[in-house]
Design a protein around this motif. Sequence first.
Motif, PDB file in Angstrom:
ATOM      1  N   MET A   1       8.564 -39.908  11.695  1.00 23.60           N
ATOM      2  CA  MET A   1       7.992 -38.847  11.376  1.00 23.60           C
ATOM      3  C   MET A   1       8.822 -38.349  10.078  1.00 23.60           C
ATOM      4  SD  MET A   1       7.774 -36.346  14.854  1.00 23.60           S
ATOM      5  CE  MET A   1       9.289 -36.761  15.330  1.00 23.60           C
ATOM      6  N   ALA A   2       8.445 -37.208   9.220  1.00 23.83           N
ATOM      7  CA  ALA A   2       8.948 -37.119   7.770  1.00 23.83           C
ATOM      8  C   ALA A   2       9.318 -35.751   7.562  1.00 23.83           C
ATOM      9  CB  ALA A   2       7.898 -37.795   6.902  1.00 23.83           C
ATOM     10  N   CYS A   3      10.179 -35.314   8.493  1.00 19.78           N
ATOM     11  CA  CYS A   3      10.431 -33.867   8.131  1.00 19.78           C
ATOM     12  C   CYS A   3      11.331 -33.695   6.973  1.00 19.78           C
ATOM     13  CB  CYS A   3      11.254 -33.191   9.314  1.00 19.78           C
ATOM     14  SG  CYS A   3      10.480 -33.502  11.017  1.00 19.78           S
ATOM     15  N   ALA A   4      10.936 -32.885   6.075  1.00 16.90           N
ATOM     16  CA  ALA A   4      11.579 -32.578   4.860  1.00 16.90           C
ATOM     17  C   ALA A   4      13.094 -32.352   4.947  1.00 16.90           C
ATOM     18  CB  ALA A   4      10.932 -31.692   3.763  1.00 16.90           C
ATOM     19  N   TYR A   5      13.443 -31.744   5.949  1.00 18.38           N
ATOM     20  CA  TYR A   5      15.001 -31.408   5.742  1.00 18.38           C
ATOM     21  C   TYR A   5      15.965 -32.234   6.774  1.00 18.38           C
ATOM     22  CZ  TYR A   5      12.764 -30.055  10.246  1.00 18.38           C
ATOM     23  OH  TYR A   5      11.885 -29.876  11.177  1.00 18.38           O
ATOM     24  N   CYS A   6      15.478 -33.435   7.226  1.00 25.15           N
ATOM     25  CA  CYS A   6      16.037 -34.171   8.029  1.00 25.15           C
ATOM     26  C   CYS A   6      17.381 -34.795   6.987  1.00 25.15           C
ATOM     27  CB  CYS A   6      15.062 -35.351   8.505  1.00 25.15           C
ATOM     28  SG  CYS A   6      16.064 -36.590   9.740  1.00 25.15           S
TER      29      CYS A   6
ATOM     30  N   ALA B   1       7.890 -28.768  -0.614  1.00 25.07           N
ATOM     31  CA  ALA B   1       8.791 -28.385   0.569  1.00 25.07           C
ATOM     32  C   ALA B   1      10.178 -27.576  -0.347  1.00 25.07           C
ATOM     33  CB  ALA B   1       9.337 -29.624   1.420  1.00 25.07           C
ATOM     34  N   GLU B   2      10.509 -28.422  -1.287  1.00 21.31           N
ATOM     35  CA  GLU B   2      11.843 -27.717  -1.992  1.00 21.31           C
ATOM     36  C   GLU B   2      11.588 -26.358  -2.490  1.00 21.31           C
ATOM     37  OE1 GLU B   2      14.944 -29.202  -2.081  1.00 21.31           O
ATOM     38  OE2 GLU B   2      13.591 -30.359  -0.551  1.00 21.31           O
ATOM     39  N   ASP B   3      10.589 -25.816  -2.648  1.00 21.87           N
ATOM     40  CA  ASP B   3      10.118 -24.527  -3.125  1.00 21.87           C
ATOM     41  C   ASP B   3      10.834 -23.464  -2.047  1.00 21.87           C
ATOM     42  OD1 ASP B   3       8.808 -25.502  -5.214  1.00 21.87           O
ATOM     43  OD2 ASP B   3       6.690 -24.955  -4.198  1.00 21.87           O
TER      44      ASP B   3
END
Length: 393
Positions: A135-140, A340-342
Amino acid sequence: MRHGSGTPGQDDEGLFSLDDLMASAGPAGPADGRRFDDGPEARRLLHVAEIHAEPAAAASWRGRQIIARFPRARLVEVDSHWRIPHLHGNEGNVERWVRIKREILVLGERKTFTVRPNGRSADWIAPGLSNGCAMACAYCYVPRRKGFANPITVFTNVDRVIGSLGRHIAAAGRKPEPNQCDDHAWVYDIGENGDCSVDDLISDNTADLVHAFRRWPTAKASFATKFVNPDLLRLDPQGRTRIRFSVMPPEDSRLLDIRTSPVPARLAAAADFLDAGYEVHFNLSPVVIRPGWEESWDDLLRAMDDTLPHRVKAQAAAEIILLTHNQDLHDLNTGWHPRAEDVLWREDIQQPKRSENGSENVRYRNAVKARAVESLTRMIEARTPWLRVRYAF
């Protein structure tokens, strides 16, 4: 396959010959017969084209089992699962972030077997059998350690990990008194750097751990997941494994929880897992502060109260985990998922934080975080009073 003059079973390009590998390693033992064709969700997550393997890991019983599950994958020898030059430290891999997760698998042997104290969701952090995630959770936080690539690394020496856990559990004896982790059992987190539900698509490592904990009456396994894997329902944990479904408002999940199971599916699965013999808890994680976040969390808590049956509520507990972010991860995300960084990178309300492992992170400023915890706690008291909060972090 053409062979050069190097290591037997290896061709000129560093590729293993699968036939030679199997012949030289001897019989693999009873196979479970599974192949990677378990359904559309599994195929969406993983379509393994390359397996990078340390020789000992590839030759092991578990390694050969994994290789047999992906018969079309190219097998490549590597000296170390941590040092794969075109994967680790290659900044260009950011543009192939999800593709690498889907197509590449790494096999290695775990070298350290330390059991570390925790005291939050678990008493102890167990030596895990994987690192990285499909998976690719942006906060991992895990990809920060791997240098621009974060495919799953599976550790094949499962017997040594289980042996180290057994010795630790025997030495600990019975739990002397209840704490926030559990009233009776020592709780061991078995999935700190990966997702055990996804790992089960690849090997029987998760199954072996769940079965091992059935034999240890003073201990309990625990892992958090964002993937609903119905195959785990077959494992009969007999109450000795706690699964923690991580949830957040669906609109946040669609932006940040890339390639995970939808949040409604995680909630819908809770009763099935409880009925299959798991203890079922929840992670309210991460809480991301952005415009409208309180209304979204209020809606999620209402949905939990409406969706979950009484038997799930009666045994449920949760952790509240507010977002911790990192400059390196921020820079990485801007290369593959800048939207995601927004919401993740909020310099106006964040402050530096040095983590326990020495990393320079950012988290919400103390006053901002305190107000958010108070607000979410009030929501839980109003919408899901049955949900015991273990801690807020």
